[in-house]
Design an enzyme around this catalytic site. Structure first.
Site, PDB file in Angstrom:
ATOM      1  N   HIS A  30       0.841  -1.205   0.000  1.00 17.57           N
ATOM      2  CA  HIS A  30       0.000   0.000   0.000  1.00 17.57           C
ATOM      3  C   HIS A  30       0.873   1.250   0.000  1.00 17.57           C
ATOM      4  O   HIS A  30       0.633   2.195  -0.778  1.00 17.57           O
ATOM      5  CB  HIS A  30      -0.913  -0.028   1.222  1.00 17.57           C
ATOM      6  CG  HIS A  30      -1.593   1.280   1.502  1.00 17.57           C
ATOM      7  ND1 HIS A  30      -2.898   1.550   1.118  1.00 17.57           N
ATOM      8  CD2 HIS A  30      -1.162   2.413   2.141  1.00 17.57           C
ATOM      9  CE1 HIS A  30      -3.226   2.774   1.506  1.00 17.57           C
ATOM     10  NE2 HIS A  30      -2.195   3.319   2.123  1.00 17.57           N
ATOM     11  N   GLU A  31       1.885   1.279   0.867  1.00 17.74           N
ATOM     12  CA  GLU A  31       2.750   2.466   0.950  1.00 17.74           C
ATOM     13  C   GLU A  31       3.547   2.661  -0.342  1.00 17.74           C
ATOM     14  O   GLU A  31       3.697   3.785  -0.831  1.00 17.74           O
ATOM     15  CB  GLU A  31       3.693   2.357   2.153  1.00 17.74           C
ATOM     16  CG  GLU A  31       3.000   2.327   3.501  1.00 17.74           C
ATOM     17  CD  GLU A  31       2.079   3.515   3.716  1.00 17.74           C
ATOM     18  OE1 GLU A  31       2.340   4.589   3.144  1.00 17.74           O
ATOM     19  OE2 GLU A  31       1.073   3.368   4.439  1.00 17.74           O
TER      20      GLU A  31
ATOM     21  N   HIS B  26       1.505   4.325  -2.934  1.00 16.90           N
ATOM     22  CA  HIS B  26       1.545   5.793  -2.884  1.00 16.90           C
ATOM     23  C   HIS B  26       2.734   6.328  -3.675  1.00 16.90           C
ATOM     24  O   HIS B  26       2.639   7.352  -4.352  1.00 16.90           O
ATOM     25  CB  HIS B  26       1.651   6.270  -1.430  1.00 16.90           C
ATOM     26  CG  HIS B  26       0.363   6.249  -0.679  1.00 16.90           C
ATOM     27  ND1 HIS B  26      -0.778   6.876  -1.139  1.00 16.90           N
ATOM     28  CD2 HIS B  26       0.020   5.682   0.514  1.00 16.90           C
ATOM     29  CE1 HIS B  26      -1.759   6.704  -0.268  1.00 16.90           C
ATOM     30  NE2 HIS B  26      -1.299   5.981   0.733  1.00 16.90           N
TER      31      HIS B  26
ATOM     32  N   GLU C  96      -6.058   7.214  -0.766  1.00 14.57           N
ATOM     33  CA  GLU C  96      -5.974   6.011   0.061  1.00 14.57           C
ATOM     34  C   GLU C  96      -6.646   4.836  -0.646  1.00 14.57           C
ATOM     35  O   GLU C  96      -6.123   3.716  -0.652  1.00 14.57           O
ATOM     36  CB  GLU C  96      -6.624   6.258   1.424  1.00 14.57           C
ATOM     37  CG  GLU C  96      -5.820   7.143   2.365  1.00 14.57           C
ATOM     38  CD  GLU C  96      -4.448   6.576   2.668  1.00 14.57           C
ATOM     39  OE1 GLU C  96      -4.335   5.359   2.954  1.00 14.57           O
ATOM     40  OE2 GLU C  96      -3.465   7.348   2.600  1.00 14.57           O
TER      41      GLU C  96
END
Length: 300
Positions: free
Chosen positions: A140-141, A144, A224
């Site tokens: 997930h990070e 980004h 997100e």
């Protein structure tokens, strides 16, 4: 997903333009209140200069504010290997990796582009997550990073701070103009303060930062969702991230060191929730994120 990335990039340009219009309007309003347009120009240049400085120093500031400690494959092999494997899978440069000594489970990414990216995880996250869940969080990070959300977040954060800076200068100019007008009226028997301008200046001071925070929150919430999808697409195992988000909901707690300026960077909101925090939350509800991941599981 790729259409969502393209749409987010277009929205980013629009948002930056809106911020520039707001900053310009506030700067020239300040100059008008002071009776000197050059003051507005100076304030505008200084504020934009700060935003540019923020763009290049955001990663260093974020890790310092969070109390992050940079690690390598020897000091934190589990986290390092997880990030390294994901970077290899996606063909990304290996980001710098930090650990934050905090029992609250959380993680964030920052930097201006994939070549200058930073990812961090708290000790609470490392203790709570199994390997599949940790992989989901770090994917997930890195999502980004891949989507250039870290650049957008950095730019928007710098512009929000710039709006706050100008608003602070504006209220001082408004108050000074009102006091000066009052003295002129007393001394000159009729020179005049302009209470309408004073009220307008004070209203701008209140409204502009609130509007900027609202835009920042809206941008962060949409990104997100996109990072969740990108992370699930990377691992091909959305259930790992879904379980991680469930644990964040069940065992999450406020960070020991809180700073609202970087709340939008974390995977889970690190702040103590209050009325204003919920109104300007930088994160969508965890149940919604989990539902989206599981509803689209076959697509990944």
């Amino acid at each position: 997903m790729y259409s969502a990335i393209a749409r987010n990039k277009r929205n980013t340009v629009l948002i930056v333009l809106v911020f520039l219009v707001v900053i310009g309007a506030l700067g020239f309003l300040g100059g008008y209140l002071a009776g000197n347009v050059s003051i507005g120009i100076v304030v505008l240049v200084v504020a934009l200069g700060y935003a540019v400085l923020q763009y290049f120093t955001a990663a260093r500031q974020a890790t310092a504010i969070a109390g992050g400690i940079e690690i390598d494959r020897m000091t934190e092999p589990r986290l390092w290997r997880t990030v390294e494997n994901l970077a290899i899978t996606t063909g990304m440069p290996m980001p710098r990796v930090f650990v934050v000594r905090d029992p609250a489970p959380n993680a964030f990414a920052t930097g201006r582009d994939p070549e200058h990216a930073v990812v961090a995880a708290t000790t609470g996250l490392l203790e709570l997550m199994d390997d599949a869940e940790l992989e989901g969080v770090m994917a997930h990070e890195l999502g980004h990073v891949r989507n250039y959300d870290i650049r957008v977040s950095t730019i928007v954060f710098g512009l929000v701070v710039a709006v706050g800076l100008i608003a602070d200068v504006l209220v001082r100019i408004s108050i000074f103009s009102g006091l000066s007008g009052g003295r002129n009226r007393n001394n000159d028997n009729g020179g005049g303060s302009n209470p309408i301008l004073l009220i307008a200046g004070l209203a701008a001071v209140v409204i502009a930062p609130v509007a900027a925070m609202g835009i920042q929150a809206a941008v962060s919430r949409q990104r997100e969702y996109l990072a969740d999808a990108t992370g699930a697409l990377t691992t091909r195992h959305p259930e790992g991230l879904a379980r991680a988000l469930e644990k964040l909901g069940a065992y999450g707690r406020p960070m020991q060191t809180q700073n609202s300026s970087m709340a939008h960077l974390w995977i889970s909101d690190p702040m103590r929730p209050g009325v204003m925090d919920r109104l300007f939350s930088t994160h969508p509800p965890l149940p919604d994120r989990i539902e989206r991941l599981r509803a689209n599981q076959d697509r990944f």
